[in-house]
Design a protein around this motif. Structure first.
Motif, mmCIF file in Angstrom:
data_model
loop_
_atom_site.group_PDB
_atom_site.id
_atom_site.type_symbol
_atom_site.label_atom_id
_atom_site.label_comp_id
_atom_site.label_asym_id
_atom_site.label_seq_id
_atom_site.Cartn_x
_atom_site.Cartn_y
_atom_site.Cartn_z
ATOM 1 N N LEU A 116 0.812 -1.220 0.000
ATOM 2 C CA LEU A 116 0.000 0.000 0.000
ATOM 3 C C LEU A 116 0.842 1.265 0.000
ATOM 4 O O LEU A 116 0.396 2.309 -0.491
ATOM 5 C CB LEU A 116 -0.937 -0.011 1.216
ATOM 6 C CG LEU A 116 -2.001 -1.118 1.205
ATOM 7 C CD1 LEU A 116 -2.878 -1.023 2.442
ATOM 8 C CD2 LEU A 116 -2.842 -1.035 -0.057
ATOM 9 N N LYS A 117 2.080 1.187 0.526
ATOM 10 C CA LYS A 117 2.917 2.392 0.527
ATOM 11 C C LYS A 117 3.337 2.780 -0.883
ATOM 12 O O LYS A 117 3.815 3.886 -1.106
ATOM 13 C CB LYS A 117 4.146 2.186 1.405
ATOM 14 C CG LYS A 117 5.026 1.018 1.007
ATOM 15 C CD LYS A 117 6.142 0.851 2.033
ATOM 16 C CE LYS A 117 6.951 -0.404 1.776
ATOM 17 N NZ LYS A 117 8.010 -0.597 2.785
ATOM 18 N N TYR A 118 3.157 1.847 -1.833
ATOM 19 C CA TYR A 118 3.463 2.156 -3.231
ATOM 20 C C TYR A 118 2.184 2.414 -4.044
ATOM 21 O O TYR A 118 2.226 2.450 -5.271
ATOM 22 C CB TYR A 118 4.223 0.997 -3.877
ATOM 23 C CG TYR A 118 5.479 0.594 -3.139
ATOM 24 C CD1 TYR A 118 6.523 1.496 -2.949
ATOM 25 C CD2 TYR A 118 5.621 -0.691 -2.612
ATOM 26 C CE1 TYR A 118 7.653 1.133 -2.257
ATOM 27 C CE2 TYR A 118 6.762 -1.070 -1.926
ATOM 28 C CZ TYR A 118 7.771 -0.153 -1.755
ATOM 29 O OH TYR A 118 8.905 -0.515 -1.080
ATOM 30 N N SER A 119 1.055 2.546 -3.359
ATOM 31 C CA SER A 119 -0.219 2.680 -4.072
ATOM 32 C C SER A 119 -0.176 3.890 -5.008
ATOM 33 O O SER A 119 0.336 4.958 -4.666
ATOM 34 C CB SER A 119 -1.369 2.815 -3.078
ATOM 35 O OG SER A 119 -1.220 3.981 -2.294
ATOM 36 N N GLN A 120 -0.704 3.686 -6.197
ATOM 37 C CA GLN A 120 -0.685 4.703 -7.245
ATOM 38 C C GLN A 120 -2.129 5.047 -7.618
ATOM 39 O O GLN A 120 -2.911 4.168 -7.989
ATOM 40 C CB GLN A 120 0.059 4.185 -8.479
ATOM 41 C CG GLN A 120 -0.010 5.090 -9.693
ATOM 42 C CD GLN A 120 0.850 6.328 -9.535
ATOM 43 O OE1 GLN A 120 1.955 6.256 -9.014
ATOM 44 N NE2 GLN A 120 0.334 7.469 -9.971
#
Length: 545
Positions: free
Chosen positions: A372-376
Motif C-alpha cells: 500500500l505504501k506504493y499505491s498509485q
C-alpha cells in the motif's frame, strides 16, 4: 604376442609352415594346409606327397590338440559365464539351484520363490505356471508368510492396518474389517498417485519459486549496480561542483587580494613621495636656520604656509584596511550548512536503503499492507477509450456503454489506458464487476490503437476469466495457475524491470511475475469481455492509515 605365436604354431603345416587354412588328409593320415604351398612332384597322373615328419600317429595328435584347445576354450567360457551368473552377497539367489547358487532373474509372488534363468523356464512353458505373478528379484518374499500360521498373507486388516493370512481372520482378527490385499493395494495405489501428484505440484511450485528467486537476485543485482552507478555520478557531480566553487572562491580571493595590495601600494607610494618632499623642505629650512647674516636670512626667508593634512593619511585613518576574515567566516558558514544538508540527506538515504524490500513469492510472507505504501492513484484517459466503453465521473471505472468516436481511442478492442505515466515503484488494484472478467495490463503509450493488450511487444497483460488466468506478451500465451478472484493487484518496479500480478482476497497470492527491461514509461490499462462487465480501479490511499 609370444603366446599368440606359440598357439599358431600348433595349427601350422610342418613342411611349408603355413597355417592350416584348408586342411586335407594325405596317405600317411597326416594333414597339410595347402598342397600348392609345398614342393611336390607334379608328374601327370602322379602326385608324390612329401614324407611326413611326424610318426604315423603324430598327425592325428594335431587334431587332438585342436579339440583339446576348443574344449578348453568352451570350458573356460562356461566357467566365466558361471562366475558372472553366480549370486553374490548383494544378489538374490535362485532357490532351486543346489550346488552353486546362481543369480535370480525373477521372483514369483505366487510360489514365493526366486529363480535363475534356467529354473524360471517352466514358468514360461507350463500353462498353470504362466498365470503366476512374476517380478524383479526380491529378498523379502518370506515376509509374505504369516509367522504364526505359516500361510501366505493375502488379506489386509484395516482395523489393525496389517497384512494377515486367512487363518488370522478366524482368530485374533475375527470381526475386524478385512479386505483382499489386492483390493487394499488398489486403494493405497490411488492414494499414492494423489500424493505423488501433490509432490509433483509442490516440486513445480518450488521450482517456480526458485526461478522467481533467481530472477529476484538478478533484479537486485541490476538495481544495486544501477544505484551505485547513479550514486557515484551524483556524488562525483557534487564533488566537482564543490571543487568548482572552491576554485571560484580561491580565484576571487586572489583577485581581490591583488586589487587591495595594488591599492595599498599606490597609497604607500604617494605617502613616501610626500615624505620625501617634506624632508627636502625640512633640509632647506634647516640650512636657512643656520645662516649667520641676519639680512641674508630675512631675504631668503620664504613665506611659510600652513601645512595641510595629507589626503592619503586621512583616508587611511578614516577607512581601515579590508582583510579576508569575513570570507573565511562565510565559507565556514556554508560548510556548516552543507554538513547539515548532507546529514539530513544521508538520514533520508539510509532510511530509503532500509526500506529496500525483496518481494518474494509464496510460501514467503507477502502482505497487502506492504504494497500500500506504493499505491498509485490512476485515472482513465477518455481519449483512449474504445467507443463501446464509458467512464464514470471519476474516470476510474469502465463499463460497456455507448461512447462517441474519438481519433485517439482504441478502435477494435474494448480497452482503455490511464493518464498517469508509471516510471517508479507503484501498486494498484482492479475490481471486476458484472461477470465475465477482463484484461489487466501495462502498456507503452505508443501501442497501436488497433492492437489488443498482450498481442504485441509493447504491452504485458493478464487475461482473467471466471475459471482461469492467462498471461500474454508479444502474442505468447502462458497459462497461469492460482486462485480465481474478482480483484487483481498489480505491482510495478519500472526501474528494476519487475511486473507482478496478484490474486487479492483475504490473502495475496502471486499469480505471475515478469522480469524484463522497460524502455519507456508505462501506463496501466484494462479491457472488458462482455457488455455487462465493468472494471474499477480501487482507491487505496485510505487503506494506508
Amino acid at each position: 604376442m609370444a603366446q599368440t605365436g606359440a598357439q599358431l604354431e600348433k595349427y601350422s603345416c610342418s613342411i611349408c609352415l603355413d597355417l592350416l587354412k584348408d586342411p586335407v588328409t594325405i596317405p600317411c593320415r597326416g594333414l597339410m594346409s595347402q598342397l600348392g604351398s609345398c614342393e611336390l612332384d607334379e608328374t601327370p597322373g602322379l602326385i608324390n606327397y612329401p614324407p611326413c615328419v611326424f610318426k604315423p600317429t603324430c598327425c592325428l595328435s594335431l587334431l587332438s590338440v585342436v579339440v583339446e584347445h576348443l574344449c578348453s576354450a568352451a570350458e573356460m567360457a562356461q566357467r566365466v559365464q558361471l562366475f558372472h551368473s553366480s549370486a553374490g552377497p548383494e544378489d538374490v539367489a535362485c532357490d532351486v539351484c543346489e550346488e552353486r547358487k546362481r543369480k535370480a532373474v525373477k521372483s514369483c509372488f505366487t510360489c514365493l520363490a526366486s529363480y535363475c534363468e534356467d529354473h524360471l523356464q517352466p514358468h514360461h512353458d507350463a500353462p498353470p505356471l504362466k498365470k503366476h505373478k512374476l517380478g524383479n528379484p526380491s529378498k523379502t518374499l518370506q515376509d509374505n508368510i504369516c509367522s504364526r500360521h505359516d500361510e501366505v498373507m493375502k488379506i489386509f486388516c484395516r482395523t489393525d492396518q496389517q497384512c494377515i493370512c486367512y487363518l488370522c481372520t478366524m482368530e485374533e482378527h475375527k470381526g475386524h474389517e478385512t479386505v483382499p490385499a489386492a483390493a487394499e493395494r488398489a486403494e493405497k495405489q490411488k492414494e499414492l498417485q494423489k500424493y505423488r501428484q501433490q509432490i509433483h505440484q509442490r516440486i513445480q511450485d518450488q521450482e517456480k519459486d526458485v526461478k522467481l528467486l533467481q530472477q529476484e537476485v538478478e533484479a537486485i543485482n541490476v538495481s544495486a549496480d544501477k544505484a551505485v552507478e547513479d550514486s557515484e555520478k551524483i556524488f562525483t557531480e557534487l564533488i566537482r561542483l564543490l571543487q568548482k566553487r572552491s576554485s571560484e572562491v580561491k580565484q576571487q580571493i586572489r583577485s581581490q587580494q591583488e586589487t587591495e595590495v595594488s591599492r595599498v601600494k599606490d597609497v604607500r607610494k604617494k605617502l613616501e613621495q610626500e615624505i620625501t618632499e617634506l624632508k627636502r623642505k625640512d633640509a632647506e629650512l634647516e640650512q636657512l636656520s643656520h645662516t649667520e647674516d641676519h639680512t641674508q636670512f630675512l631675504l631668503n626667508y620664504p613665506s611659510l604656509p600652513a601645512l595641510s593634512r595629507s589626503k592619503h593619511s586621512s583616508s587611511i585613518n578614516i577607512r581601515p584596511l579590508r582583510h579576508f576574515e569575513d570570507v573565511t567566516a562565510a565559507v565556514t558558514e556554508s560548510r556548516d550548512k552543507l554538513k547539515g544538508v548532507l546529514k539530513d540527506t544521508w538520514t533520508n538515504i539510509s532510511k530509503r536503503l532500509t526500506e529496500v524490500e525483496v518481494l518474494l513469492s509464496k510460501p514467503y510472507s507477502v502482505t497487502r499492507f506492504s504494497f500500500l505504501k506504493y499505491s498509485q492513484k490512476v485515472t482513465l484517459d477518455p481519449n483512449t477509450v474504445n467507443k463501446n466503453l464509458s467512464l464514470s465521473e471519476s474516470n476510474r471505472m469502465a463499463e460497456q456503454l455507448p461512447y462517441p468516436d474519438h481519433p485517439d481511442r482504441f478502435t477494435q478492442h474494448s480497452q482503455v489506458l490511464t493518464r498517469e505515466s508509471l516510471t517508479r515503484r507503484c501498486y494498484w488494484e482492479v475490481e471486476w464487476g458484472g461477470g465475465g472478467g477482463g484484461v489487466v495490463a501495462v502498456s507503452y503509450k505508443n501501442i497501436s490503437r488497433k492492437g489488443q493488450f498482450g498481442l504485441n511487444d509493447k504491452s504485458w497483460s493478464l487475461f482473467c476469466t471466471t475459471d482461469k488466468y492467462t498471461f500474454k506478451h508479444n502474442s505468447i500465451e502462458t497459462p497461469v495457475p492460482g486462485p480465481v478472484s474478482s480483484r487483481i493487484g498489480v505491482y510495478l518496479d519500472h526501474r528494476a524491470g519487475i511486473l507482478c500480478f496478484y490474486s487479492v482476497s483475504k490473502t495475496m497470492t502471486l499469480l505471475h511475475r515478469v522480469q524484463t527491461t522497460f524502455t519507456q514509461p508505462l501506463h496501466a490499462g484494462v479491457g472488458l469481455f462482455l457488455k455487462s462487465a465493468s472494471a474499477e480501479f480501487i482507491e487505496l490511499n485510505s487503506l494506508k492509515k
